[in-house]
Design a protein around this motif. Sequence first.
Motif: not given
Length: 919
Positions: A24-30
């Motif tokens: 649903d959101v633009l991005g990626k968590n690292l």
Amino acid sequence: MHQMNAKMHFRFVFALLVVSFNSDVLGKNLKYRIYEEQRVGSVIARLSEDVADVLVKLPNPSTVRFRAMQRGNSPLLVVNEDNGEISIGAKIDREQLCQKNLNCSIEFDVITLPTEHLQLFHIEVEVLDINDNSPQFSRSLIPIEISESAAVGTRIPLDSAFDPDVGENSLHTYSLSANDFFNIEVRTRTDGAKYAELIVVRELDRELKSSYELQLTASDMGVPQRSGSSILKISISDSNDNSPAFEQQSYIIQLLENSPVGTLLLDLNATDPDEGANGKIVYSFSSHVSPKIIETFKIDSERGHLTLFKQVDYEITKSYEIDVQAQDLGPNSIPAHCKIIIKVVDVNDNKPEININLMSPGKEEISYIFEGDPVDTFVALVRVQDKDSGLNGEIVCKLHGHGHFKLQKTYENNYLILTNATLDREKRSEYSLTVIAEDKGTPSLSTVKHFTVQINDINDNPPHFQRSRYEFAISENNSPGAYITTVTATDPDLGENGQVTYTILESFILGSSITTYVTIDPSNGAIYALRIFDHEEVSQITFVVEARDGGSPKQLVSNTTVVLTIIDENDNVPVVIGPALRNNTAEISIPRGAESGFHITRVRAIDRDSGVNAELSCSIVAGNEENIFVIDPRSCDIHTNVSMESVPYTEWELSVVIQDKGNPQLHTKVLLKCIIFEYAESVTSTAMTSVSQTSLDVSMIIIISLGAICAVLLVIMVLFATRCNREKKDTRSYNCRVAESTYQHHPKRPSRQIHKGDITLVPTVNGTLPIRSHHRSSPSSSPTLERGQMGSRQSHNSHQSLNSLVTISSNHVPENFSLELTHATPAVEQVSQLLSMLHQGQYQPRPSFRGNKYSRSYRYALQDMDKFSLKDSGRGDSEAGDSDYDLGRDSPIDRLLGEGFSDLFLTDGRIPAEHLAEG
């Protein structure tokens, strides 16, 4: 220590990578984990490898760059833009970074460049604790006084040790050196801190031993294990029979964080049944309380009022645990202890914080993007946070300013500001945007932050002329370098993108380049003349001006057409073309019998100018004082005004002026010498009427002439086609030229000799020589046939031959030459005159300028004589340079003369009888 370093290295090399996806959101968590105190420059991770699955979906993953969106001049972690390598930028001390918080992490965002295919990665690096701190006591010597009457099991709180490490590396336990009278018990406060209480395990007797010195040791569970110690100096005193007592052993108080300083928290009420000094109670904090509690709270030693001395903050400390003691003033007093737990209640006292990370380092409030960038172009990264908890910490973020931008949530409290439309700098070059963050507390608190988006220019507008066609005029005879006009193109772009340069595109006028006529100033579009313009040479100049900007990588151009009209000036005098002049004088013959109105001549003149400058009028200015002649001012026709028989003079010199209507007027003066000559017959009015009819409408005459010419050409073409068809069918004809050129090298060529009798002269029926006929002479009688049929045929052929010669000669006779021949002139005299003229060169061909070629007038006259030539190139005509023309050989005219004369004269030199009859 070696095991710890090995563990750190192992932890560093194999840092835990936690990746989370959210559609649903633009991005990626690292997420990564590192230990504190690692060497600066140590590499934590490589984003190019960890997010390869995302990069491979981009159009050109090899050119992707990474940029960390962090605030501060010296970040703890740095990101290499080329490969996304995350390394340690400064020494990381977990205790300084997060104090006693169990969860300690460094969070920041990384975006990919270029922003056309923006990817956002949220990086969370958890900083793990190492056992780099030992537990420490605030005092190296802790004095304790205990009455000898203290009962077994009496508890006395001791000073707490402090260890800034967390987890297993933090303070774990206390230990007391071996003895028979005291022991300790380790307890835990509500905030998780551990402390020790001293417990009396045997009855004390001051008289036996009045003091004890014991070592209190605090240790952690870290690897390697660390510890710290302090000395307990215990003094045994005489006891007081009754000690003060609190109503409760512990209290729990709820304190709003926005409570003002001086707020009463608790009224402690301890009682002591003793009297006097032994019953008077004094309140105080226990000796082991932390300095932070002493700075924040205050207790009234006499009344026992606990008040707020310094305002608390829920976001910093959520609870306080205070140890208070009450002690009487009697000897050997035994203090009573009470625990007070203060829980700080959160209120909405913190406004949301807004951090805006822009793509323009050094200018925190200005973001730059290029016009024409596609929709969803990255503008800024917004991070909001609120130190409050619960609804007080929940934030709603909004973007105000313009509909061309939008706010898109990525994760938690992070947002992207993206373009919502394609922007045009020429319409608007700057936008002021406002980010509003508002929490859900009561009352609601909000924060507003402004920033500016400036639109960078690209070369997207070609130069623009106001008109696609400009028309100007300039008078002829201008001076070279004269200013003509200025054409200007505008370009709304900035800098070199809007800097316009003007040039004139190459074209040609009368074979000359346009750049030899006009030039243009490349900087301002001013057009200048390079030469003196002549309306009679060029009346209009059309050229194209190109405007080109200086943009890159591609320059844009636009064109406009400039039409320059050369205005005529009266700079040409009229030129007389008829009658023929010699030394500006013409001779006009007038018959004596001319009546009034007889047309004498017409003065024909031309003027190279145009308009009124070329409108001519004629007048007689001298020589016509008696008004014998009249002239039409418009047609310049000169007529007699009286009958010539009534005039006593035979010669007049008329001075005629032809002038135009320009300003100033220009004129030409000619002299007409009019001479009367005698005629036997008078000129009748019928002749004059026929002459006067020449004043018919000129346009009608032109139309009739064109129609007649077309009809004649059509008839000639039909006759020519019929003649060719007949010649093709005539198999008996013999062409000497074809035979000679074709069979002269043929092995089986015929041995037949060509005799003069085989060659036939073709008469010319349309050629005549200018002959002045005398009306008074009567035509001679027709010659009689003195010979037979053969002689008559020979005489007829001789006349045809002579006519052919006359035809050829008439095409070479000058205009002013006249040969008077009549039927009565003997043939010998005719031939003699022709030969004399030929040998004297009076038959030289006259050049005639036709277009761009010079042709010879005799060329067409000799076309009918083509079969007389024994040498031909095959084209049917002979000119200089052609194979038919040879200066060293006899010309067709010479052969024609020779053969014609052979028919006119007998072999013995006698003239045929028929010609004698004509003589």
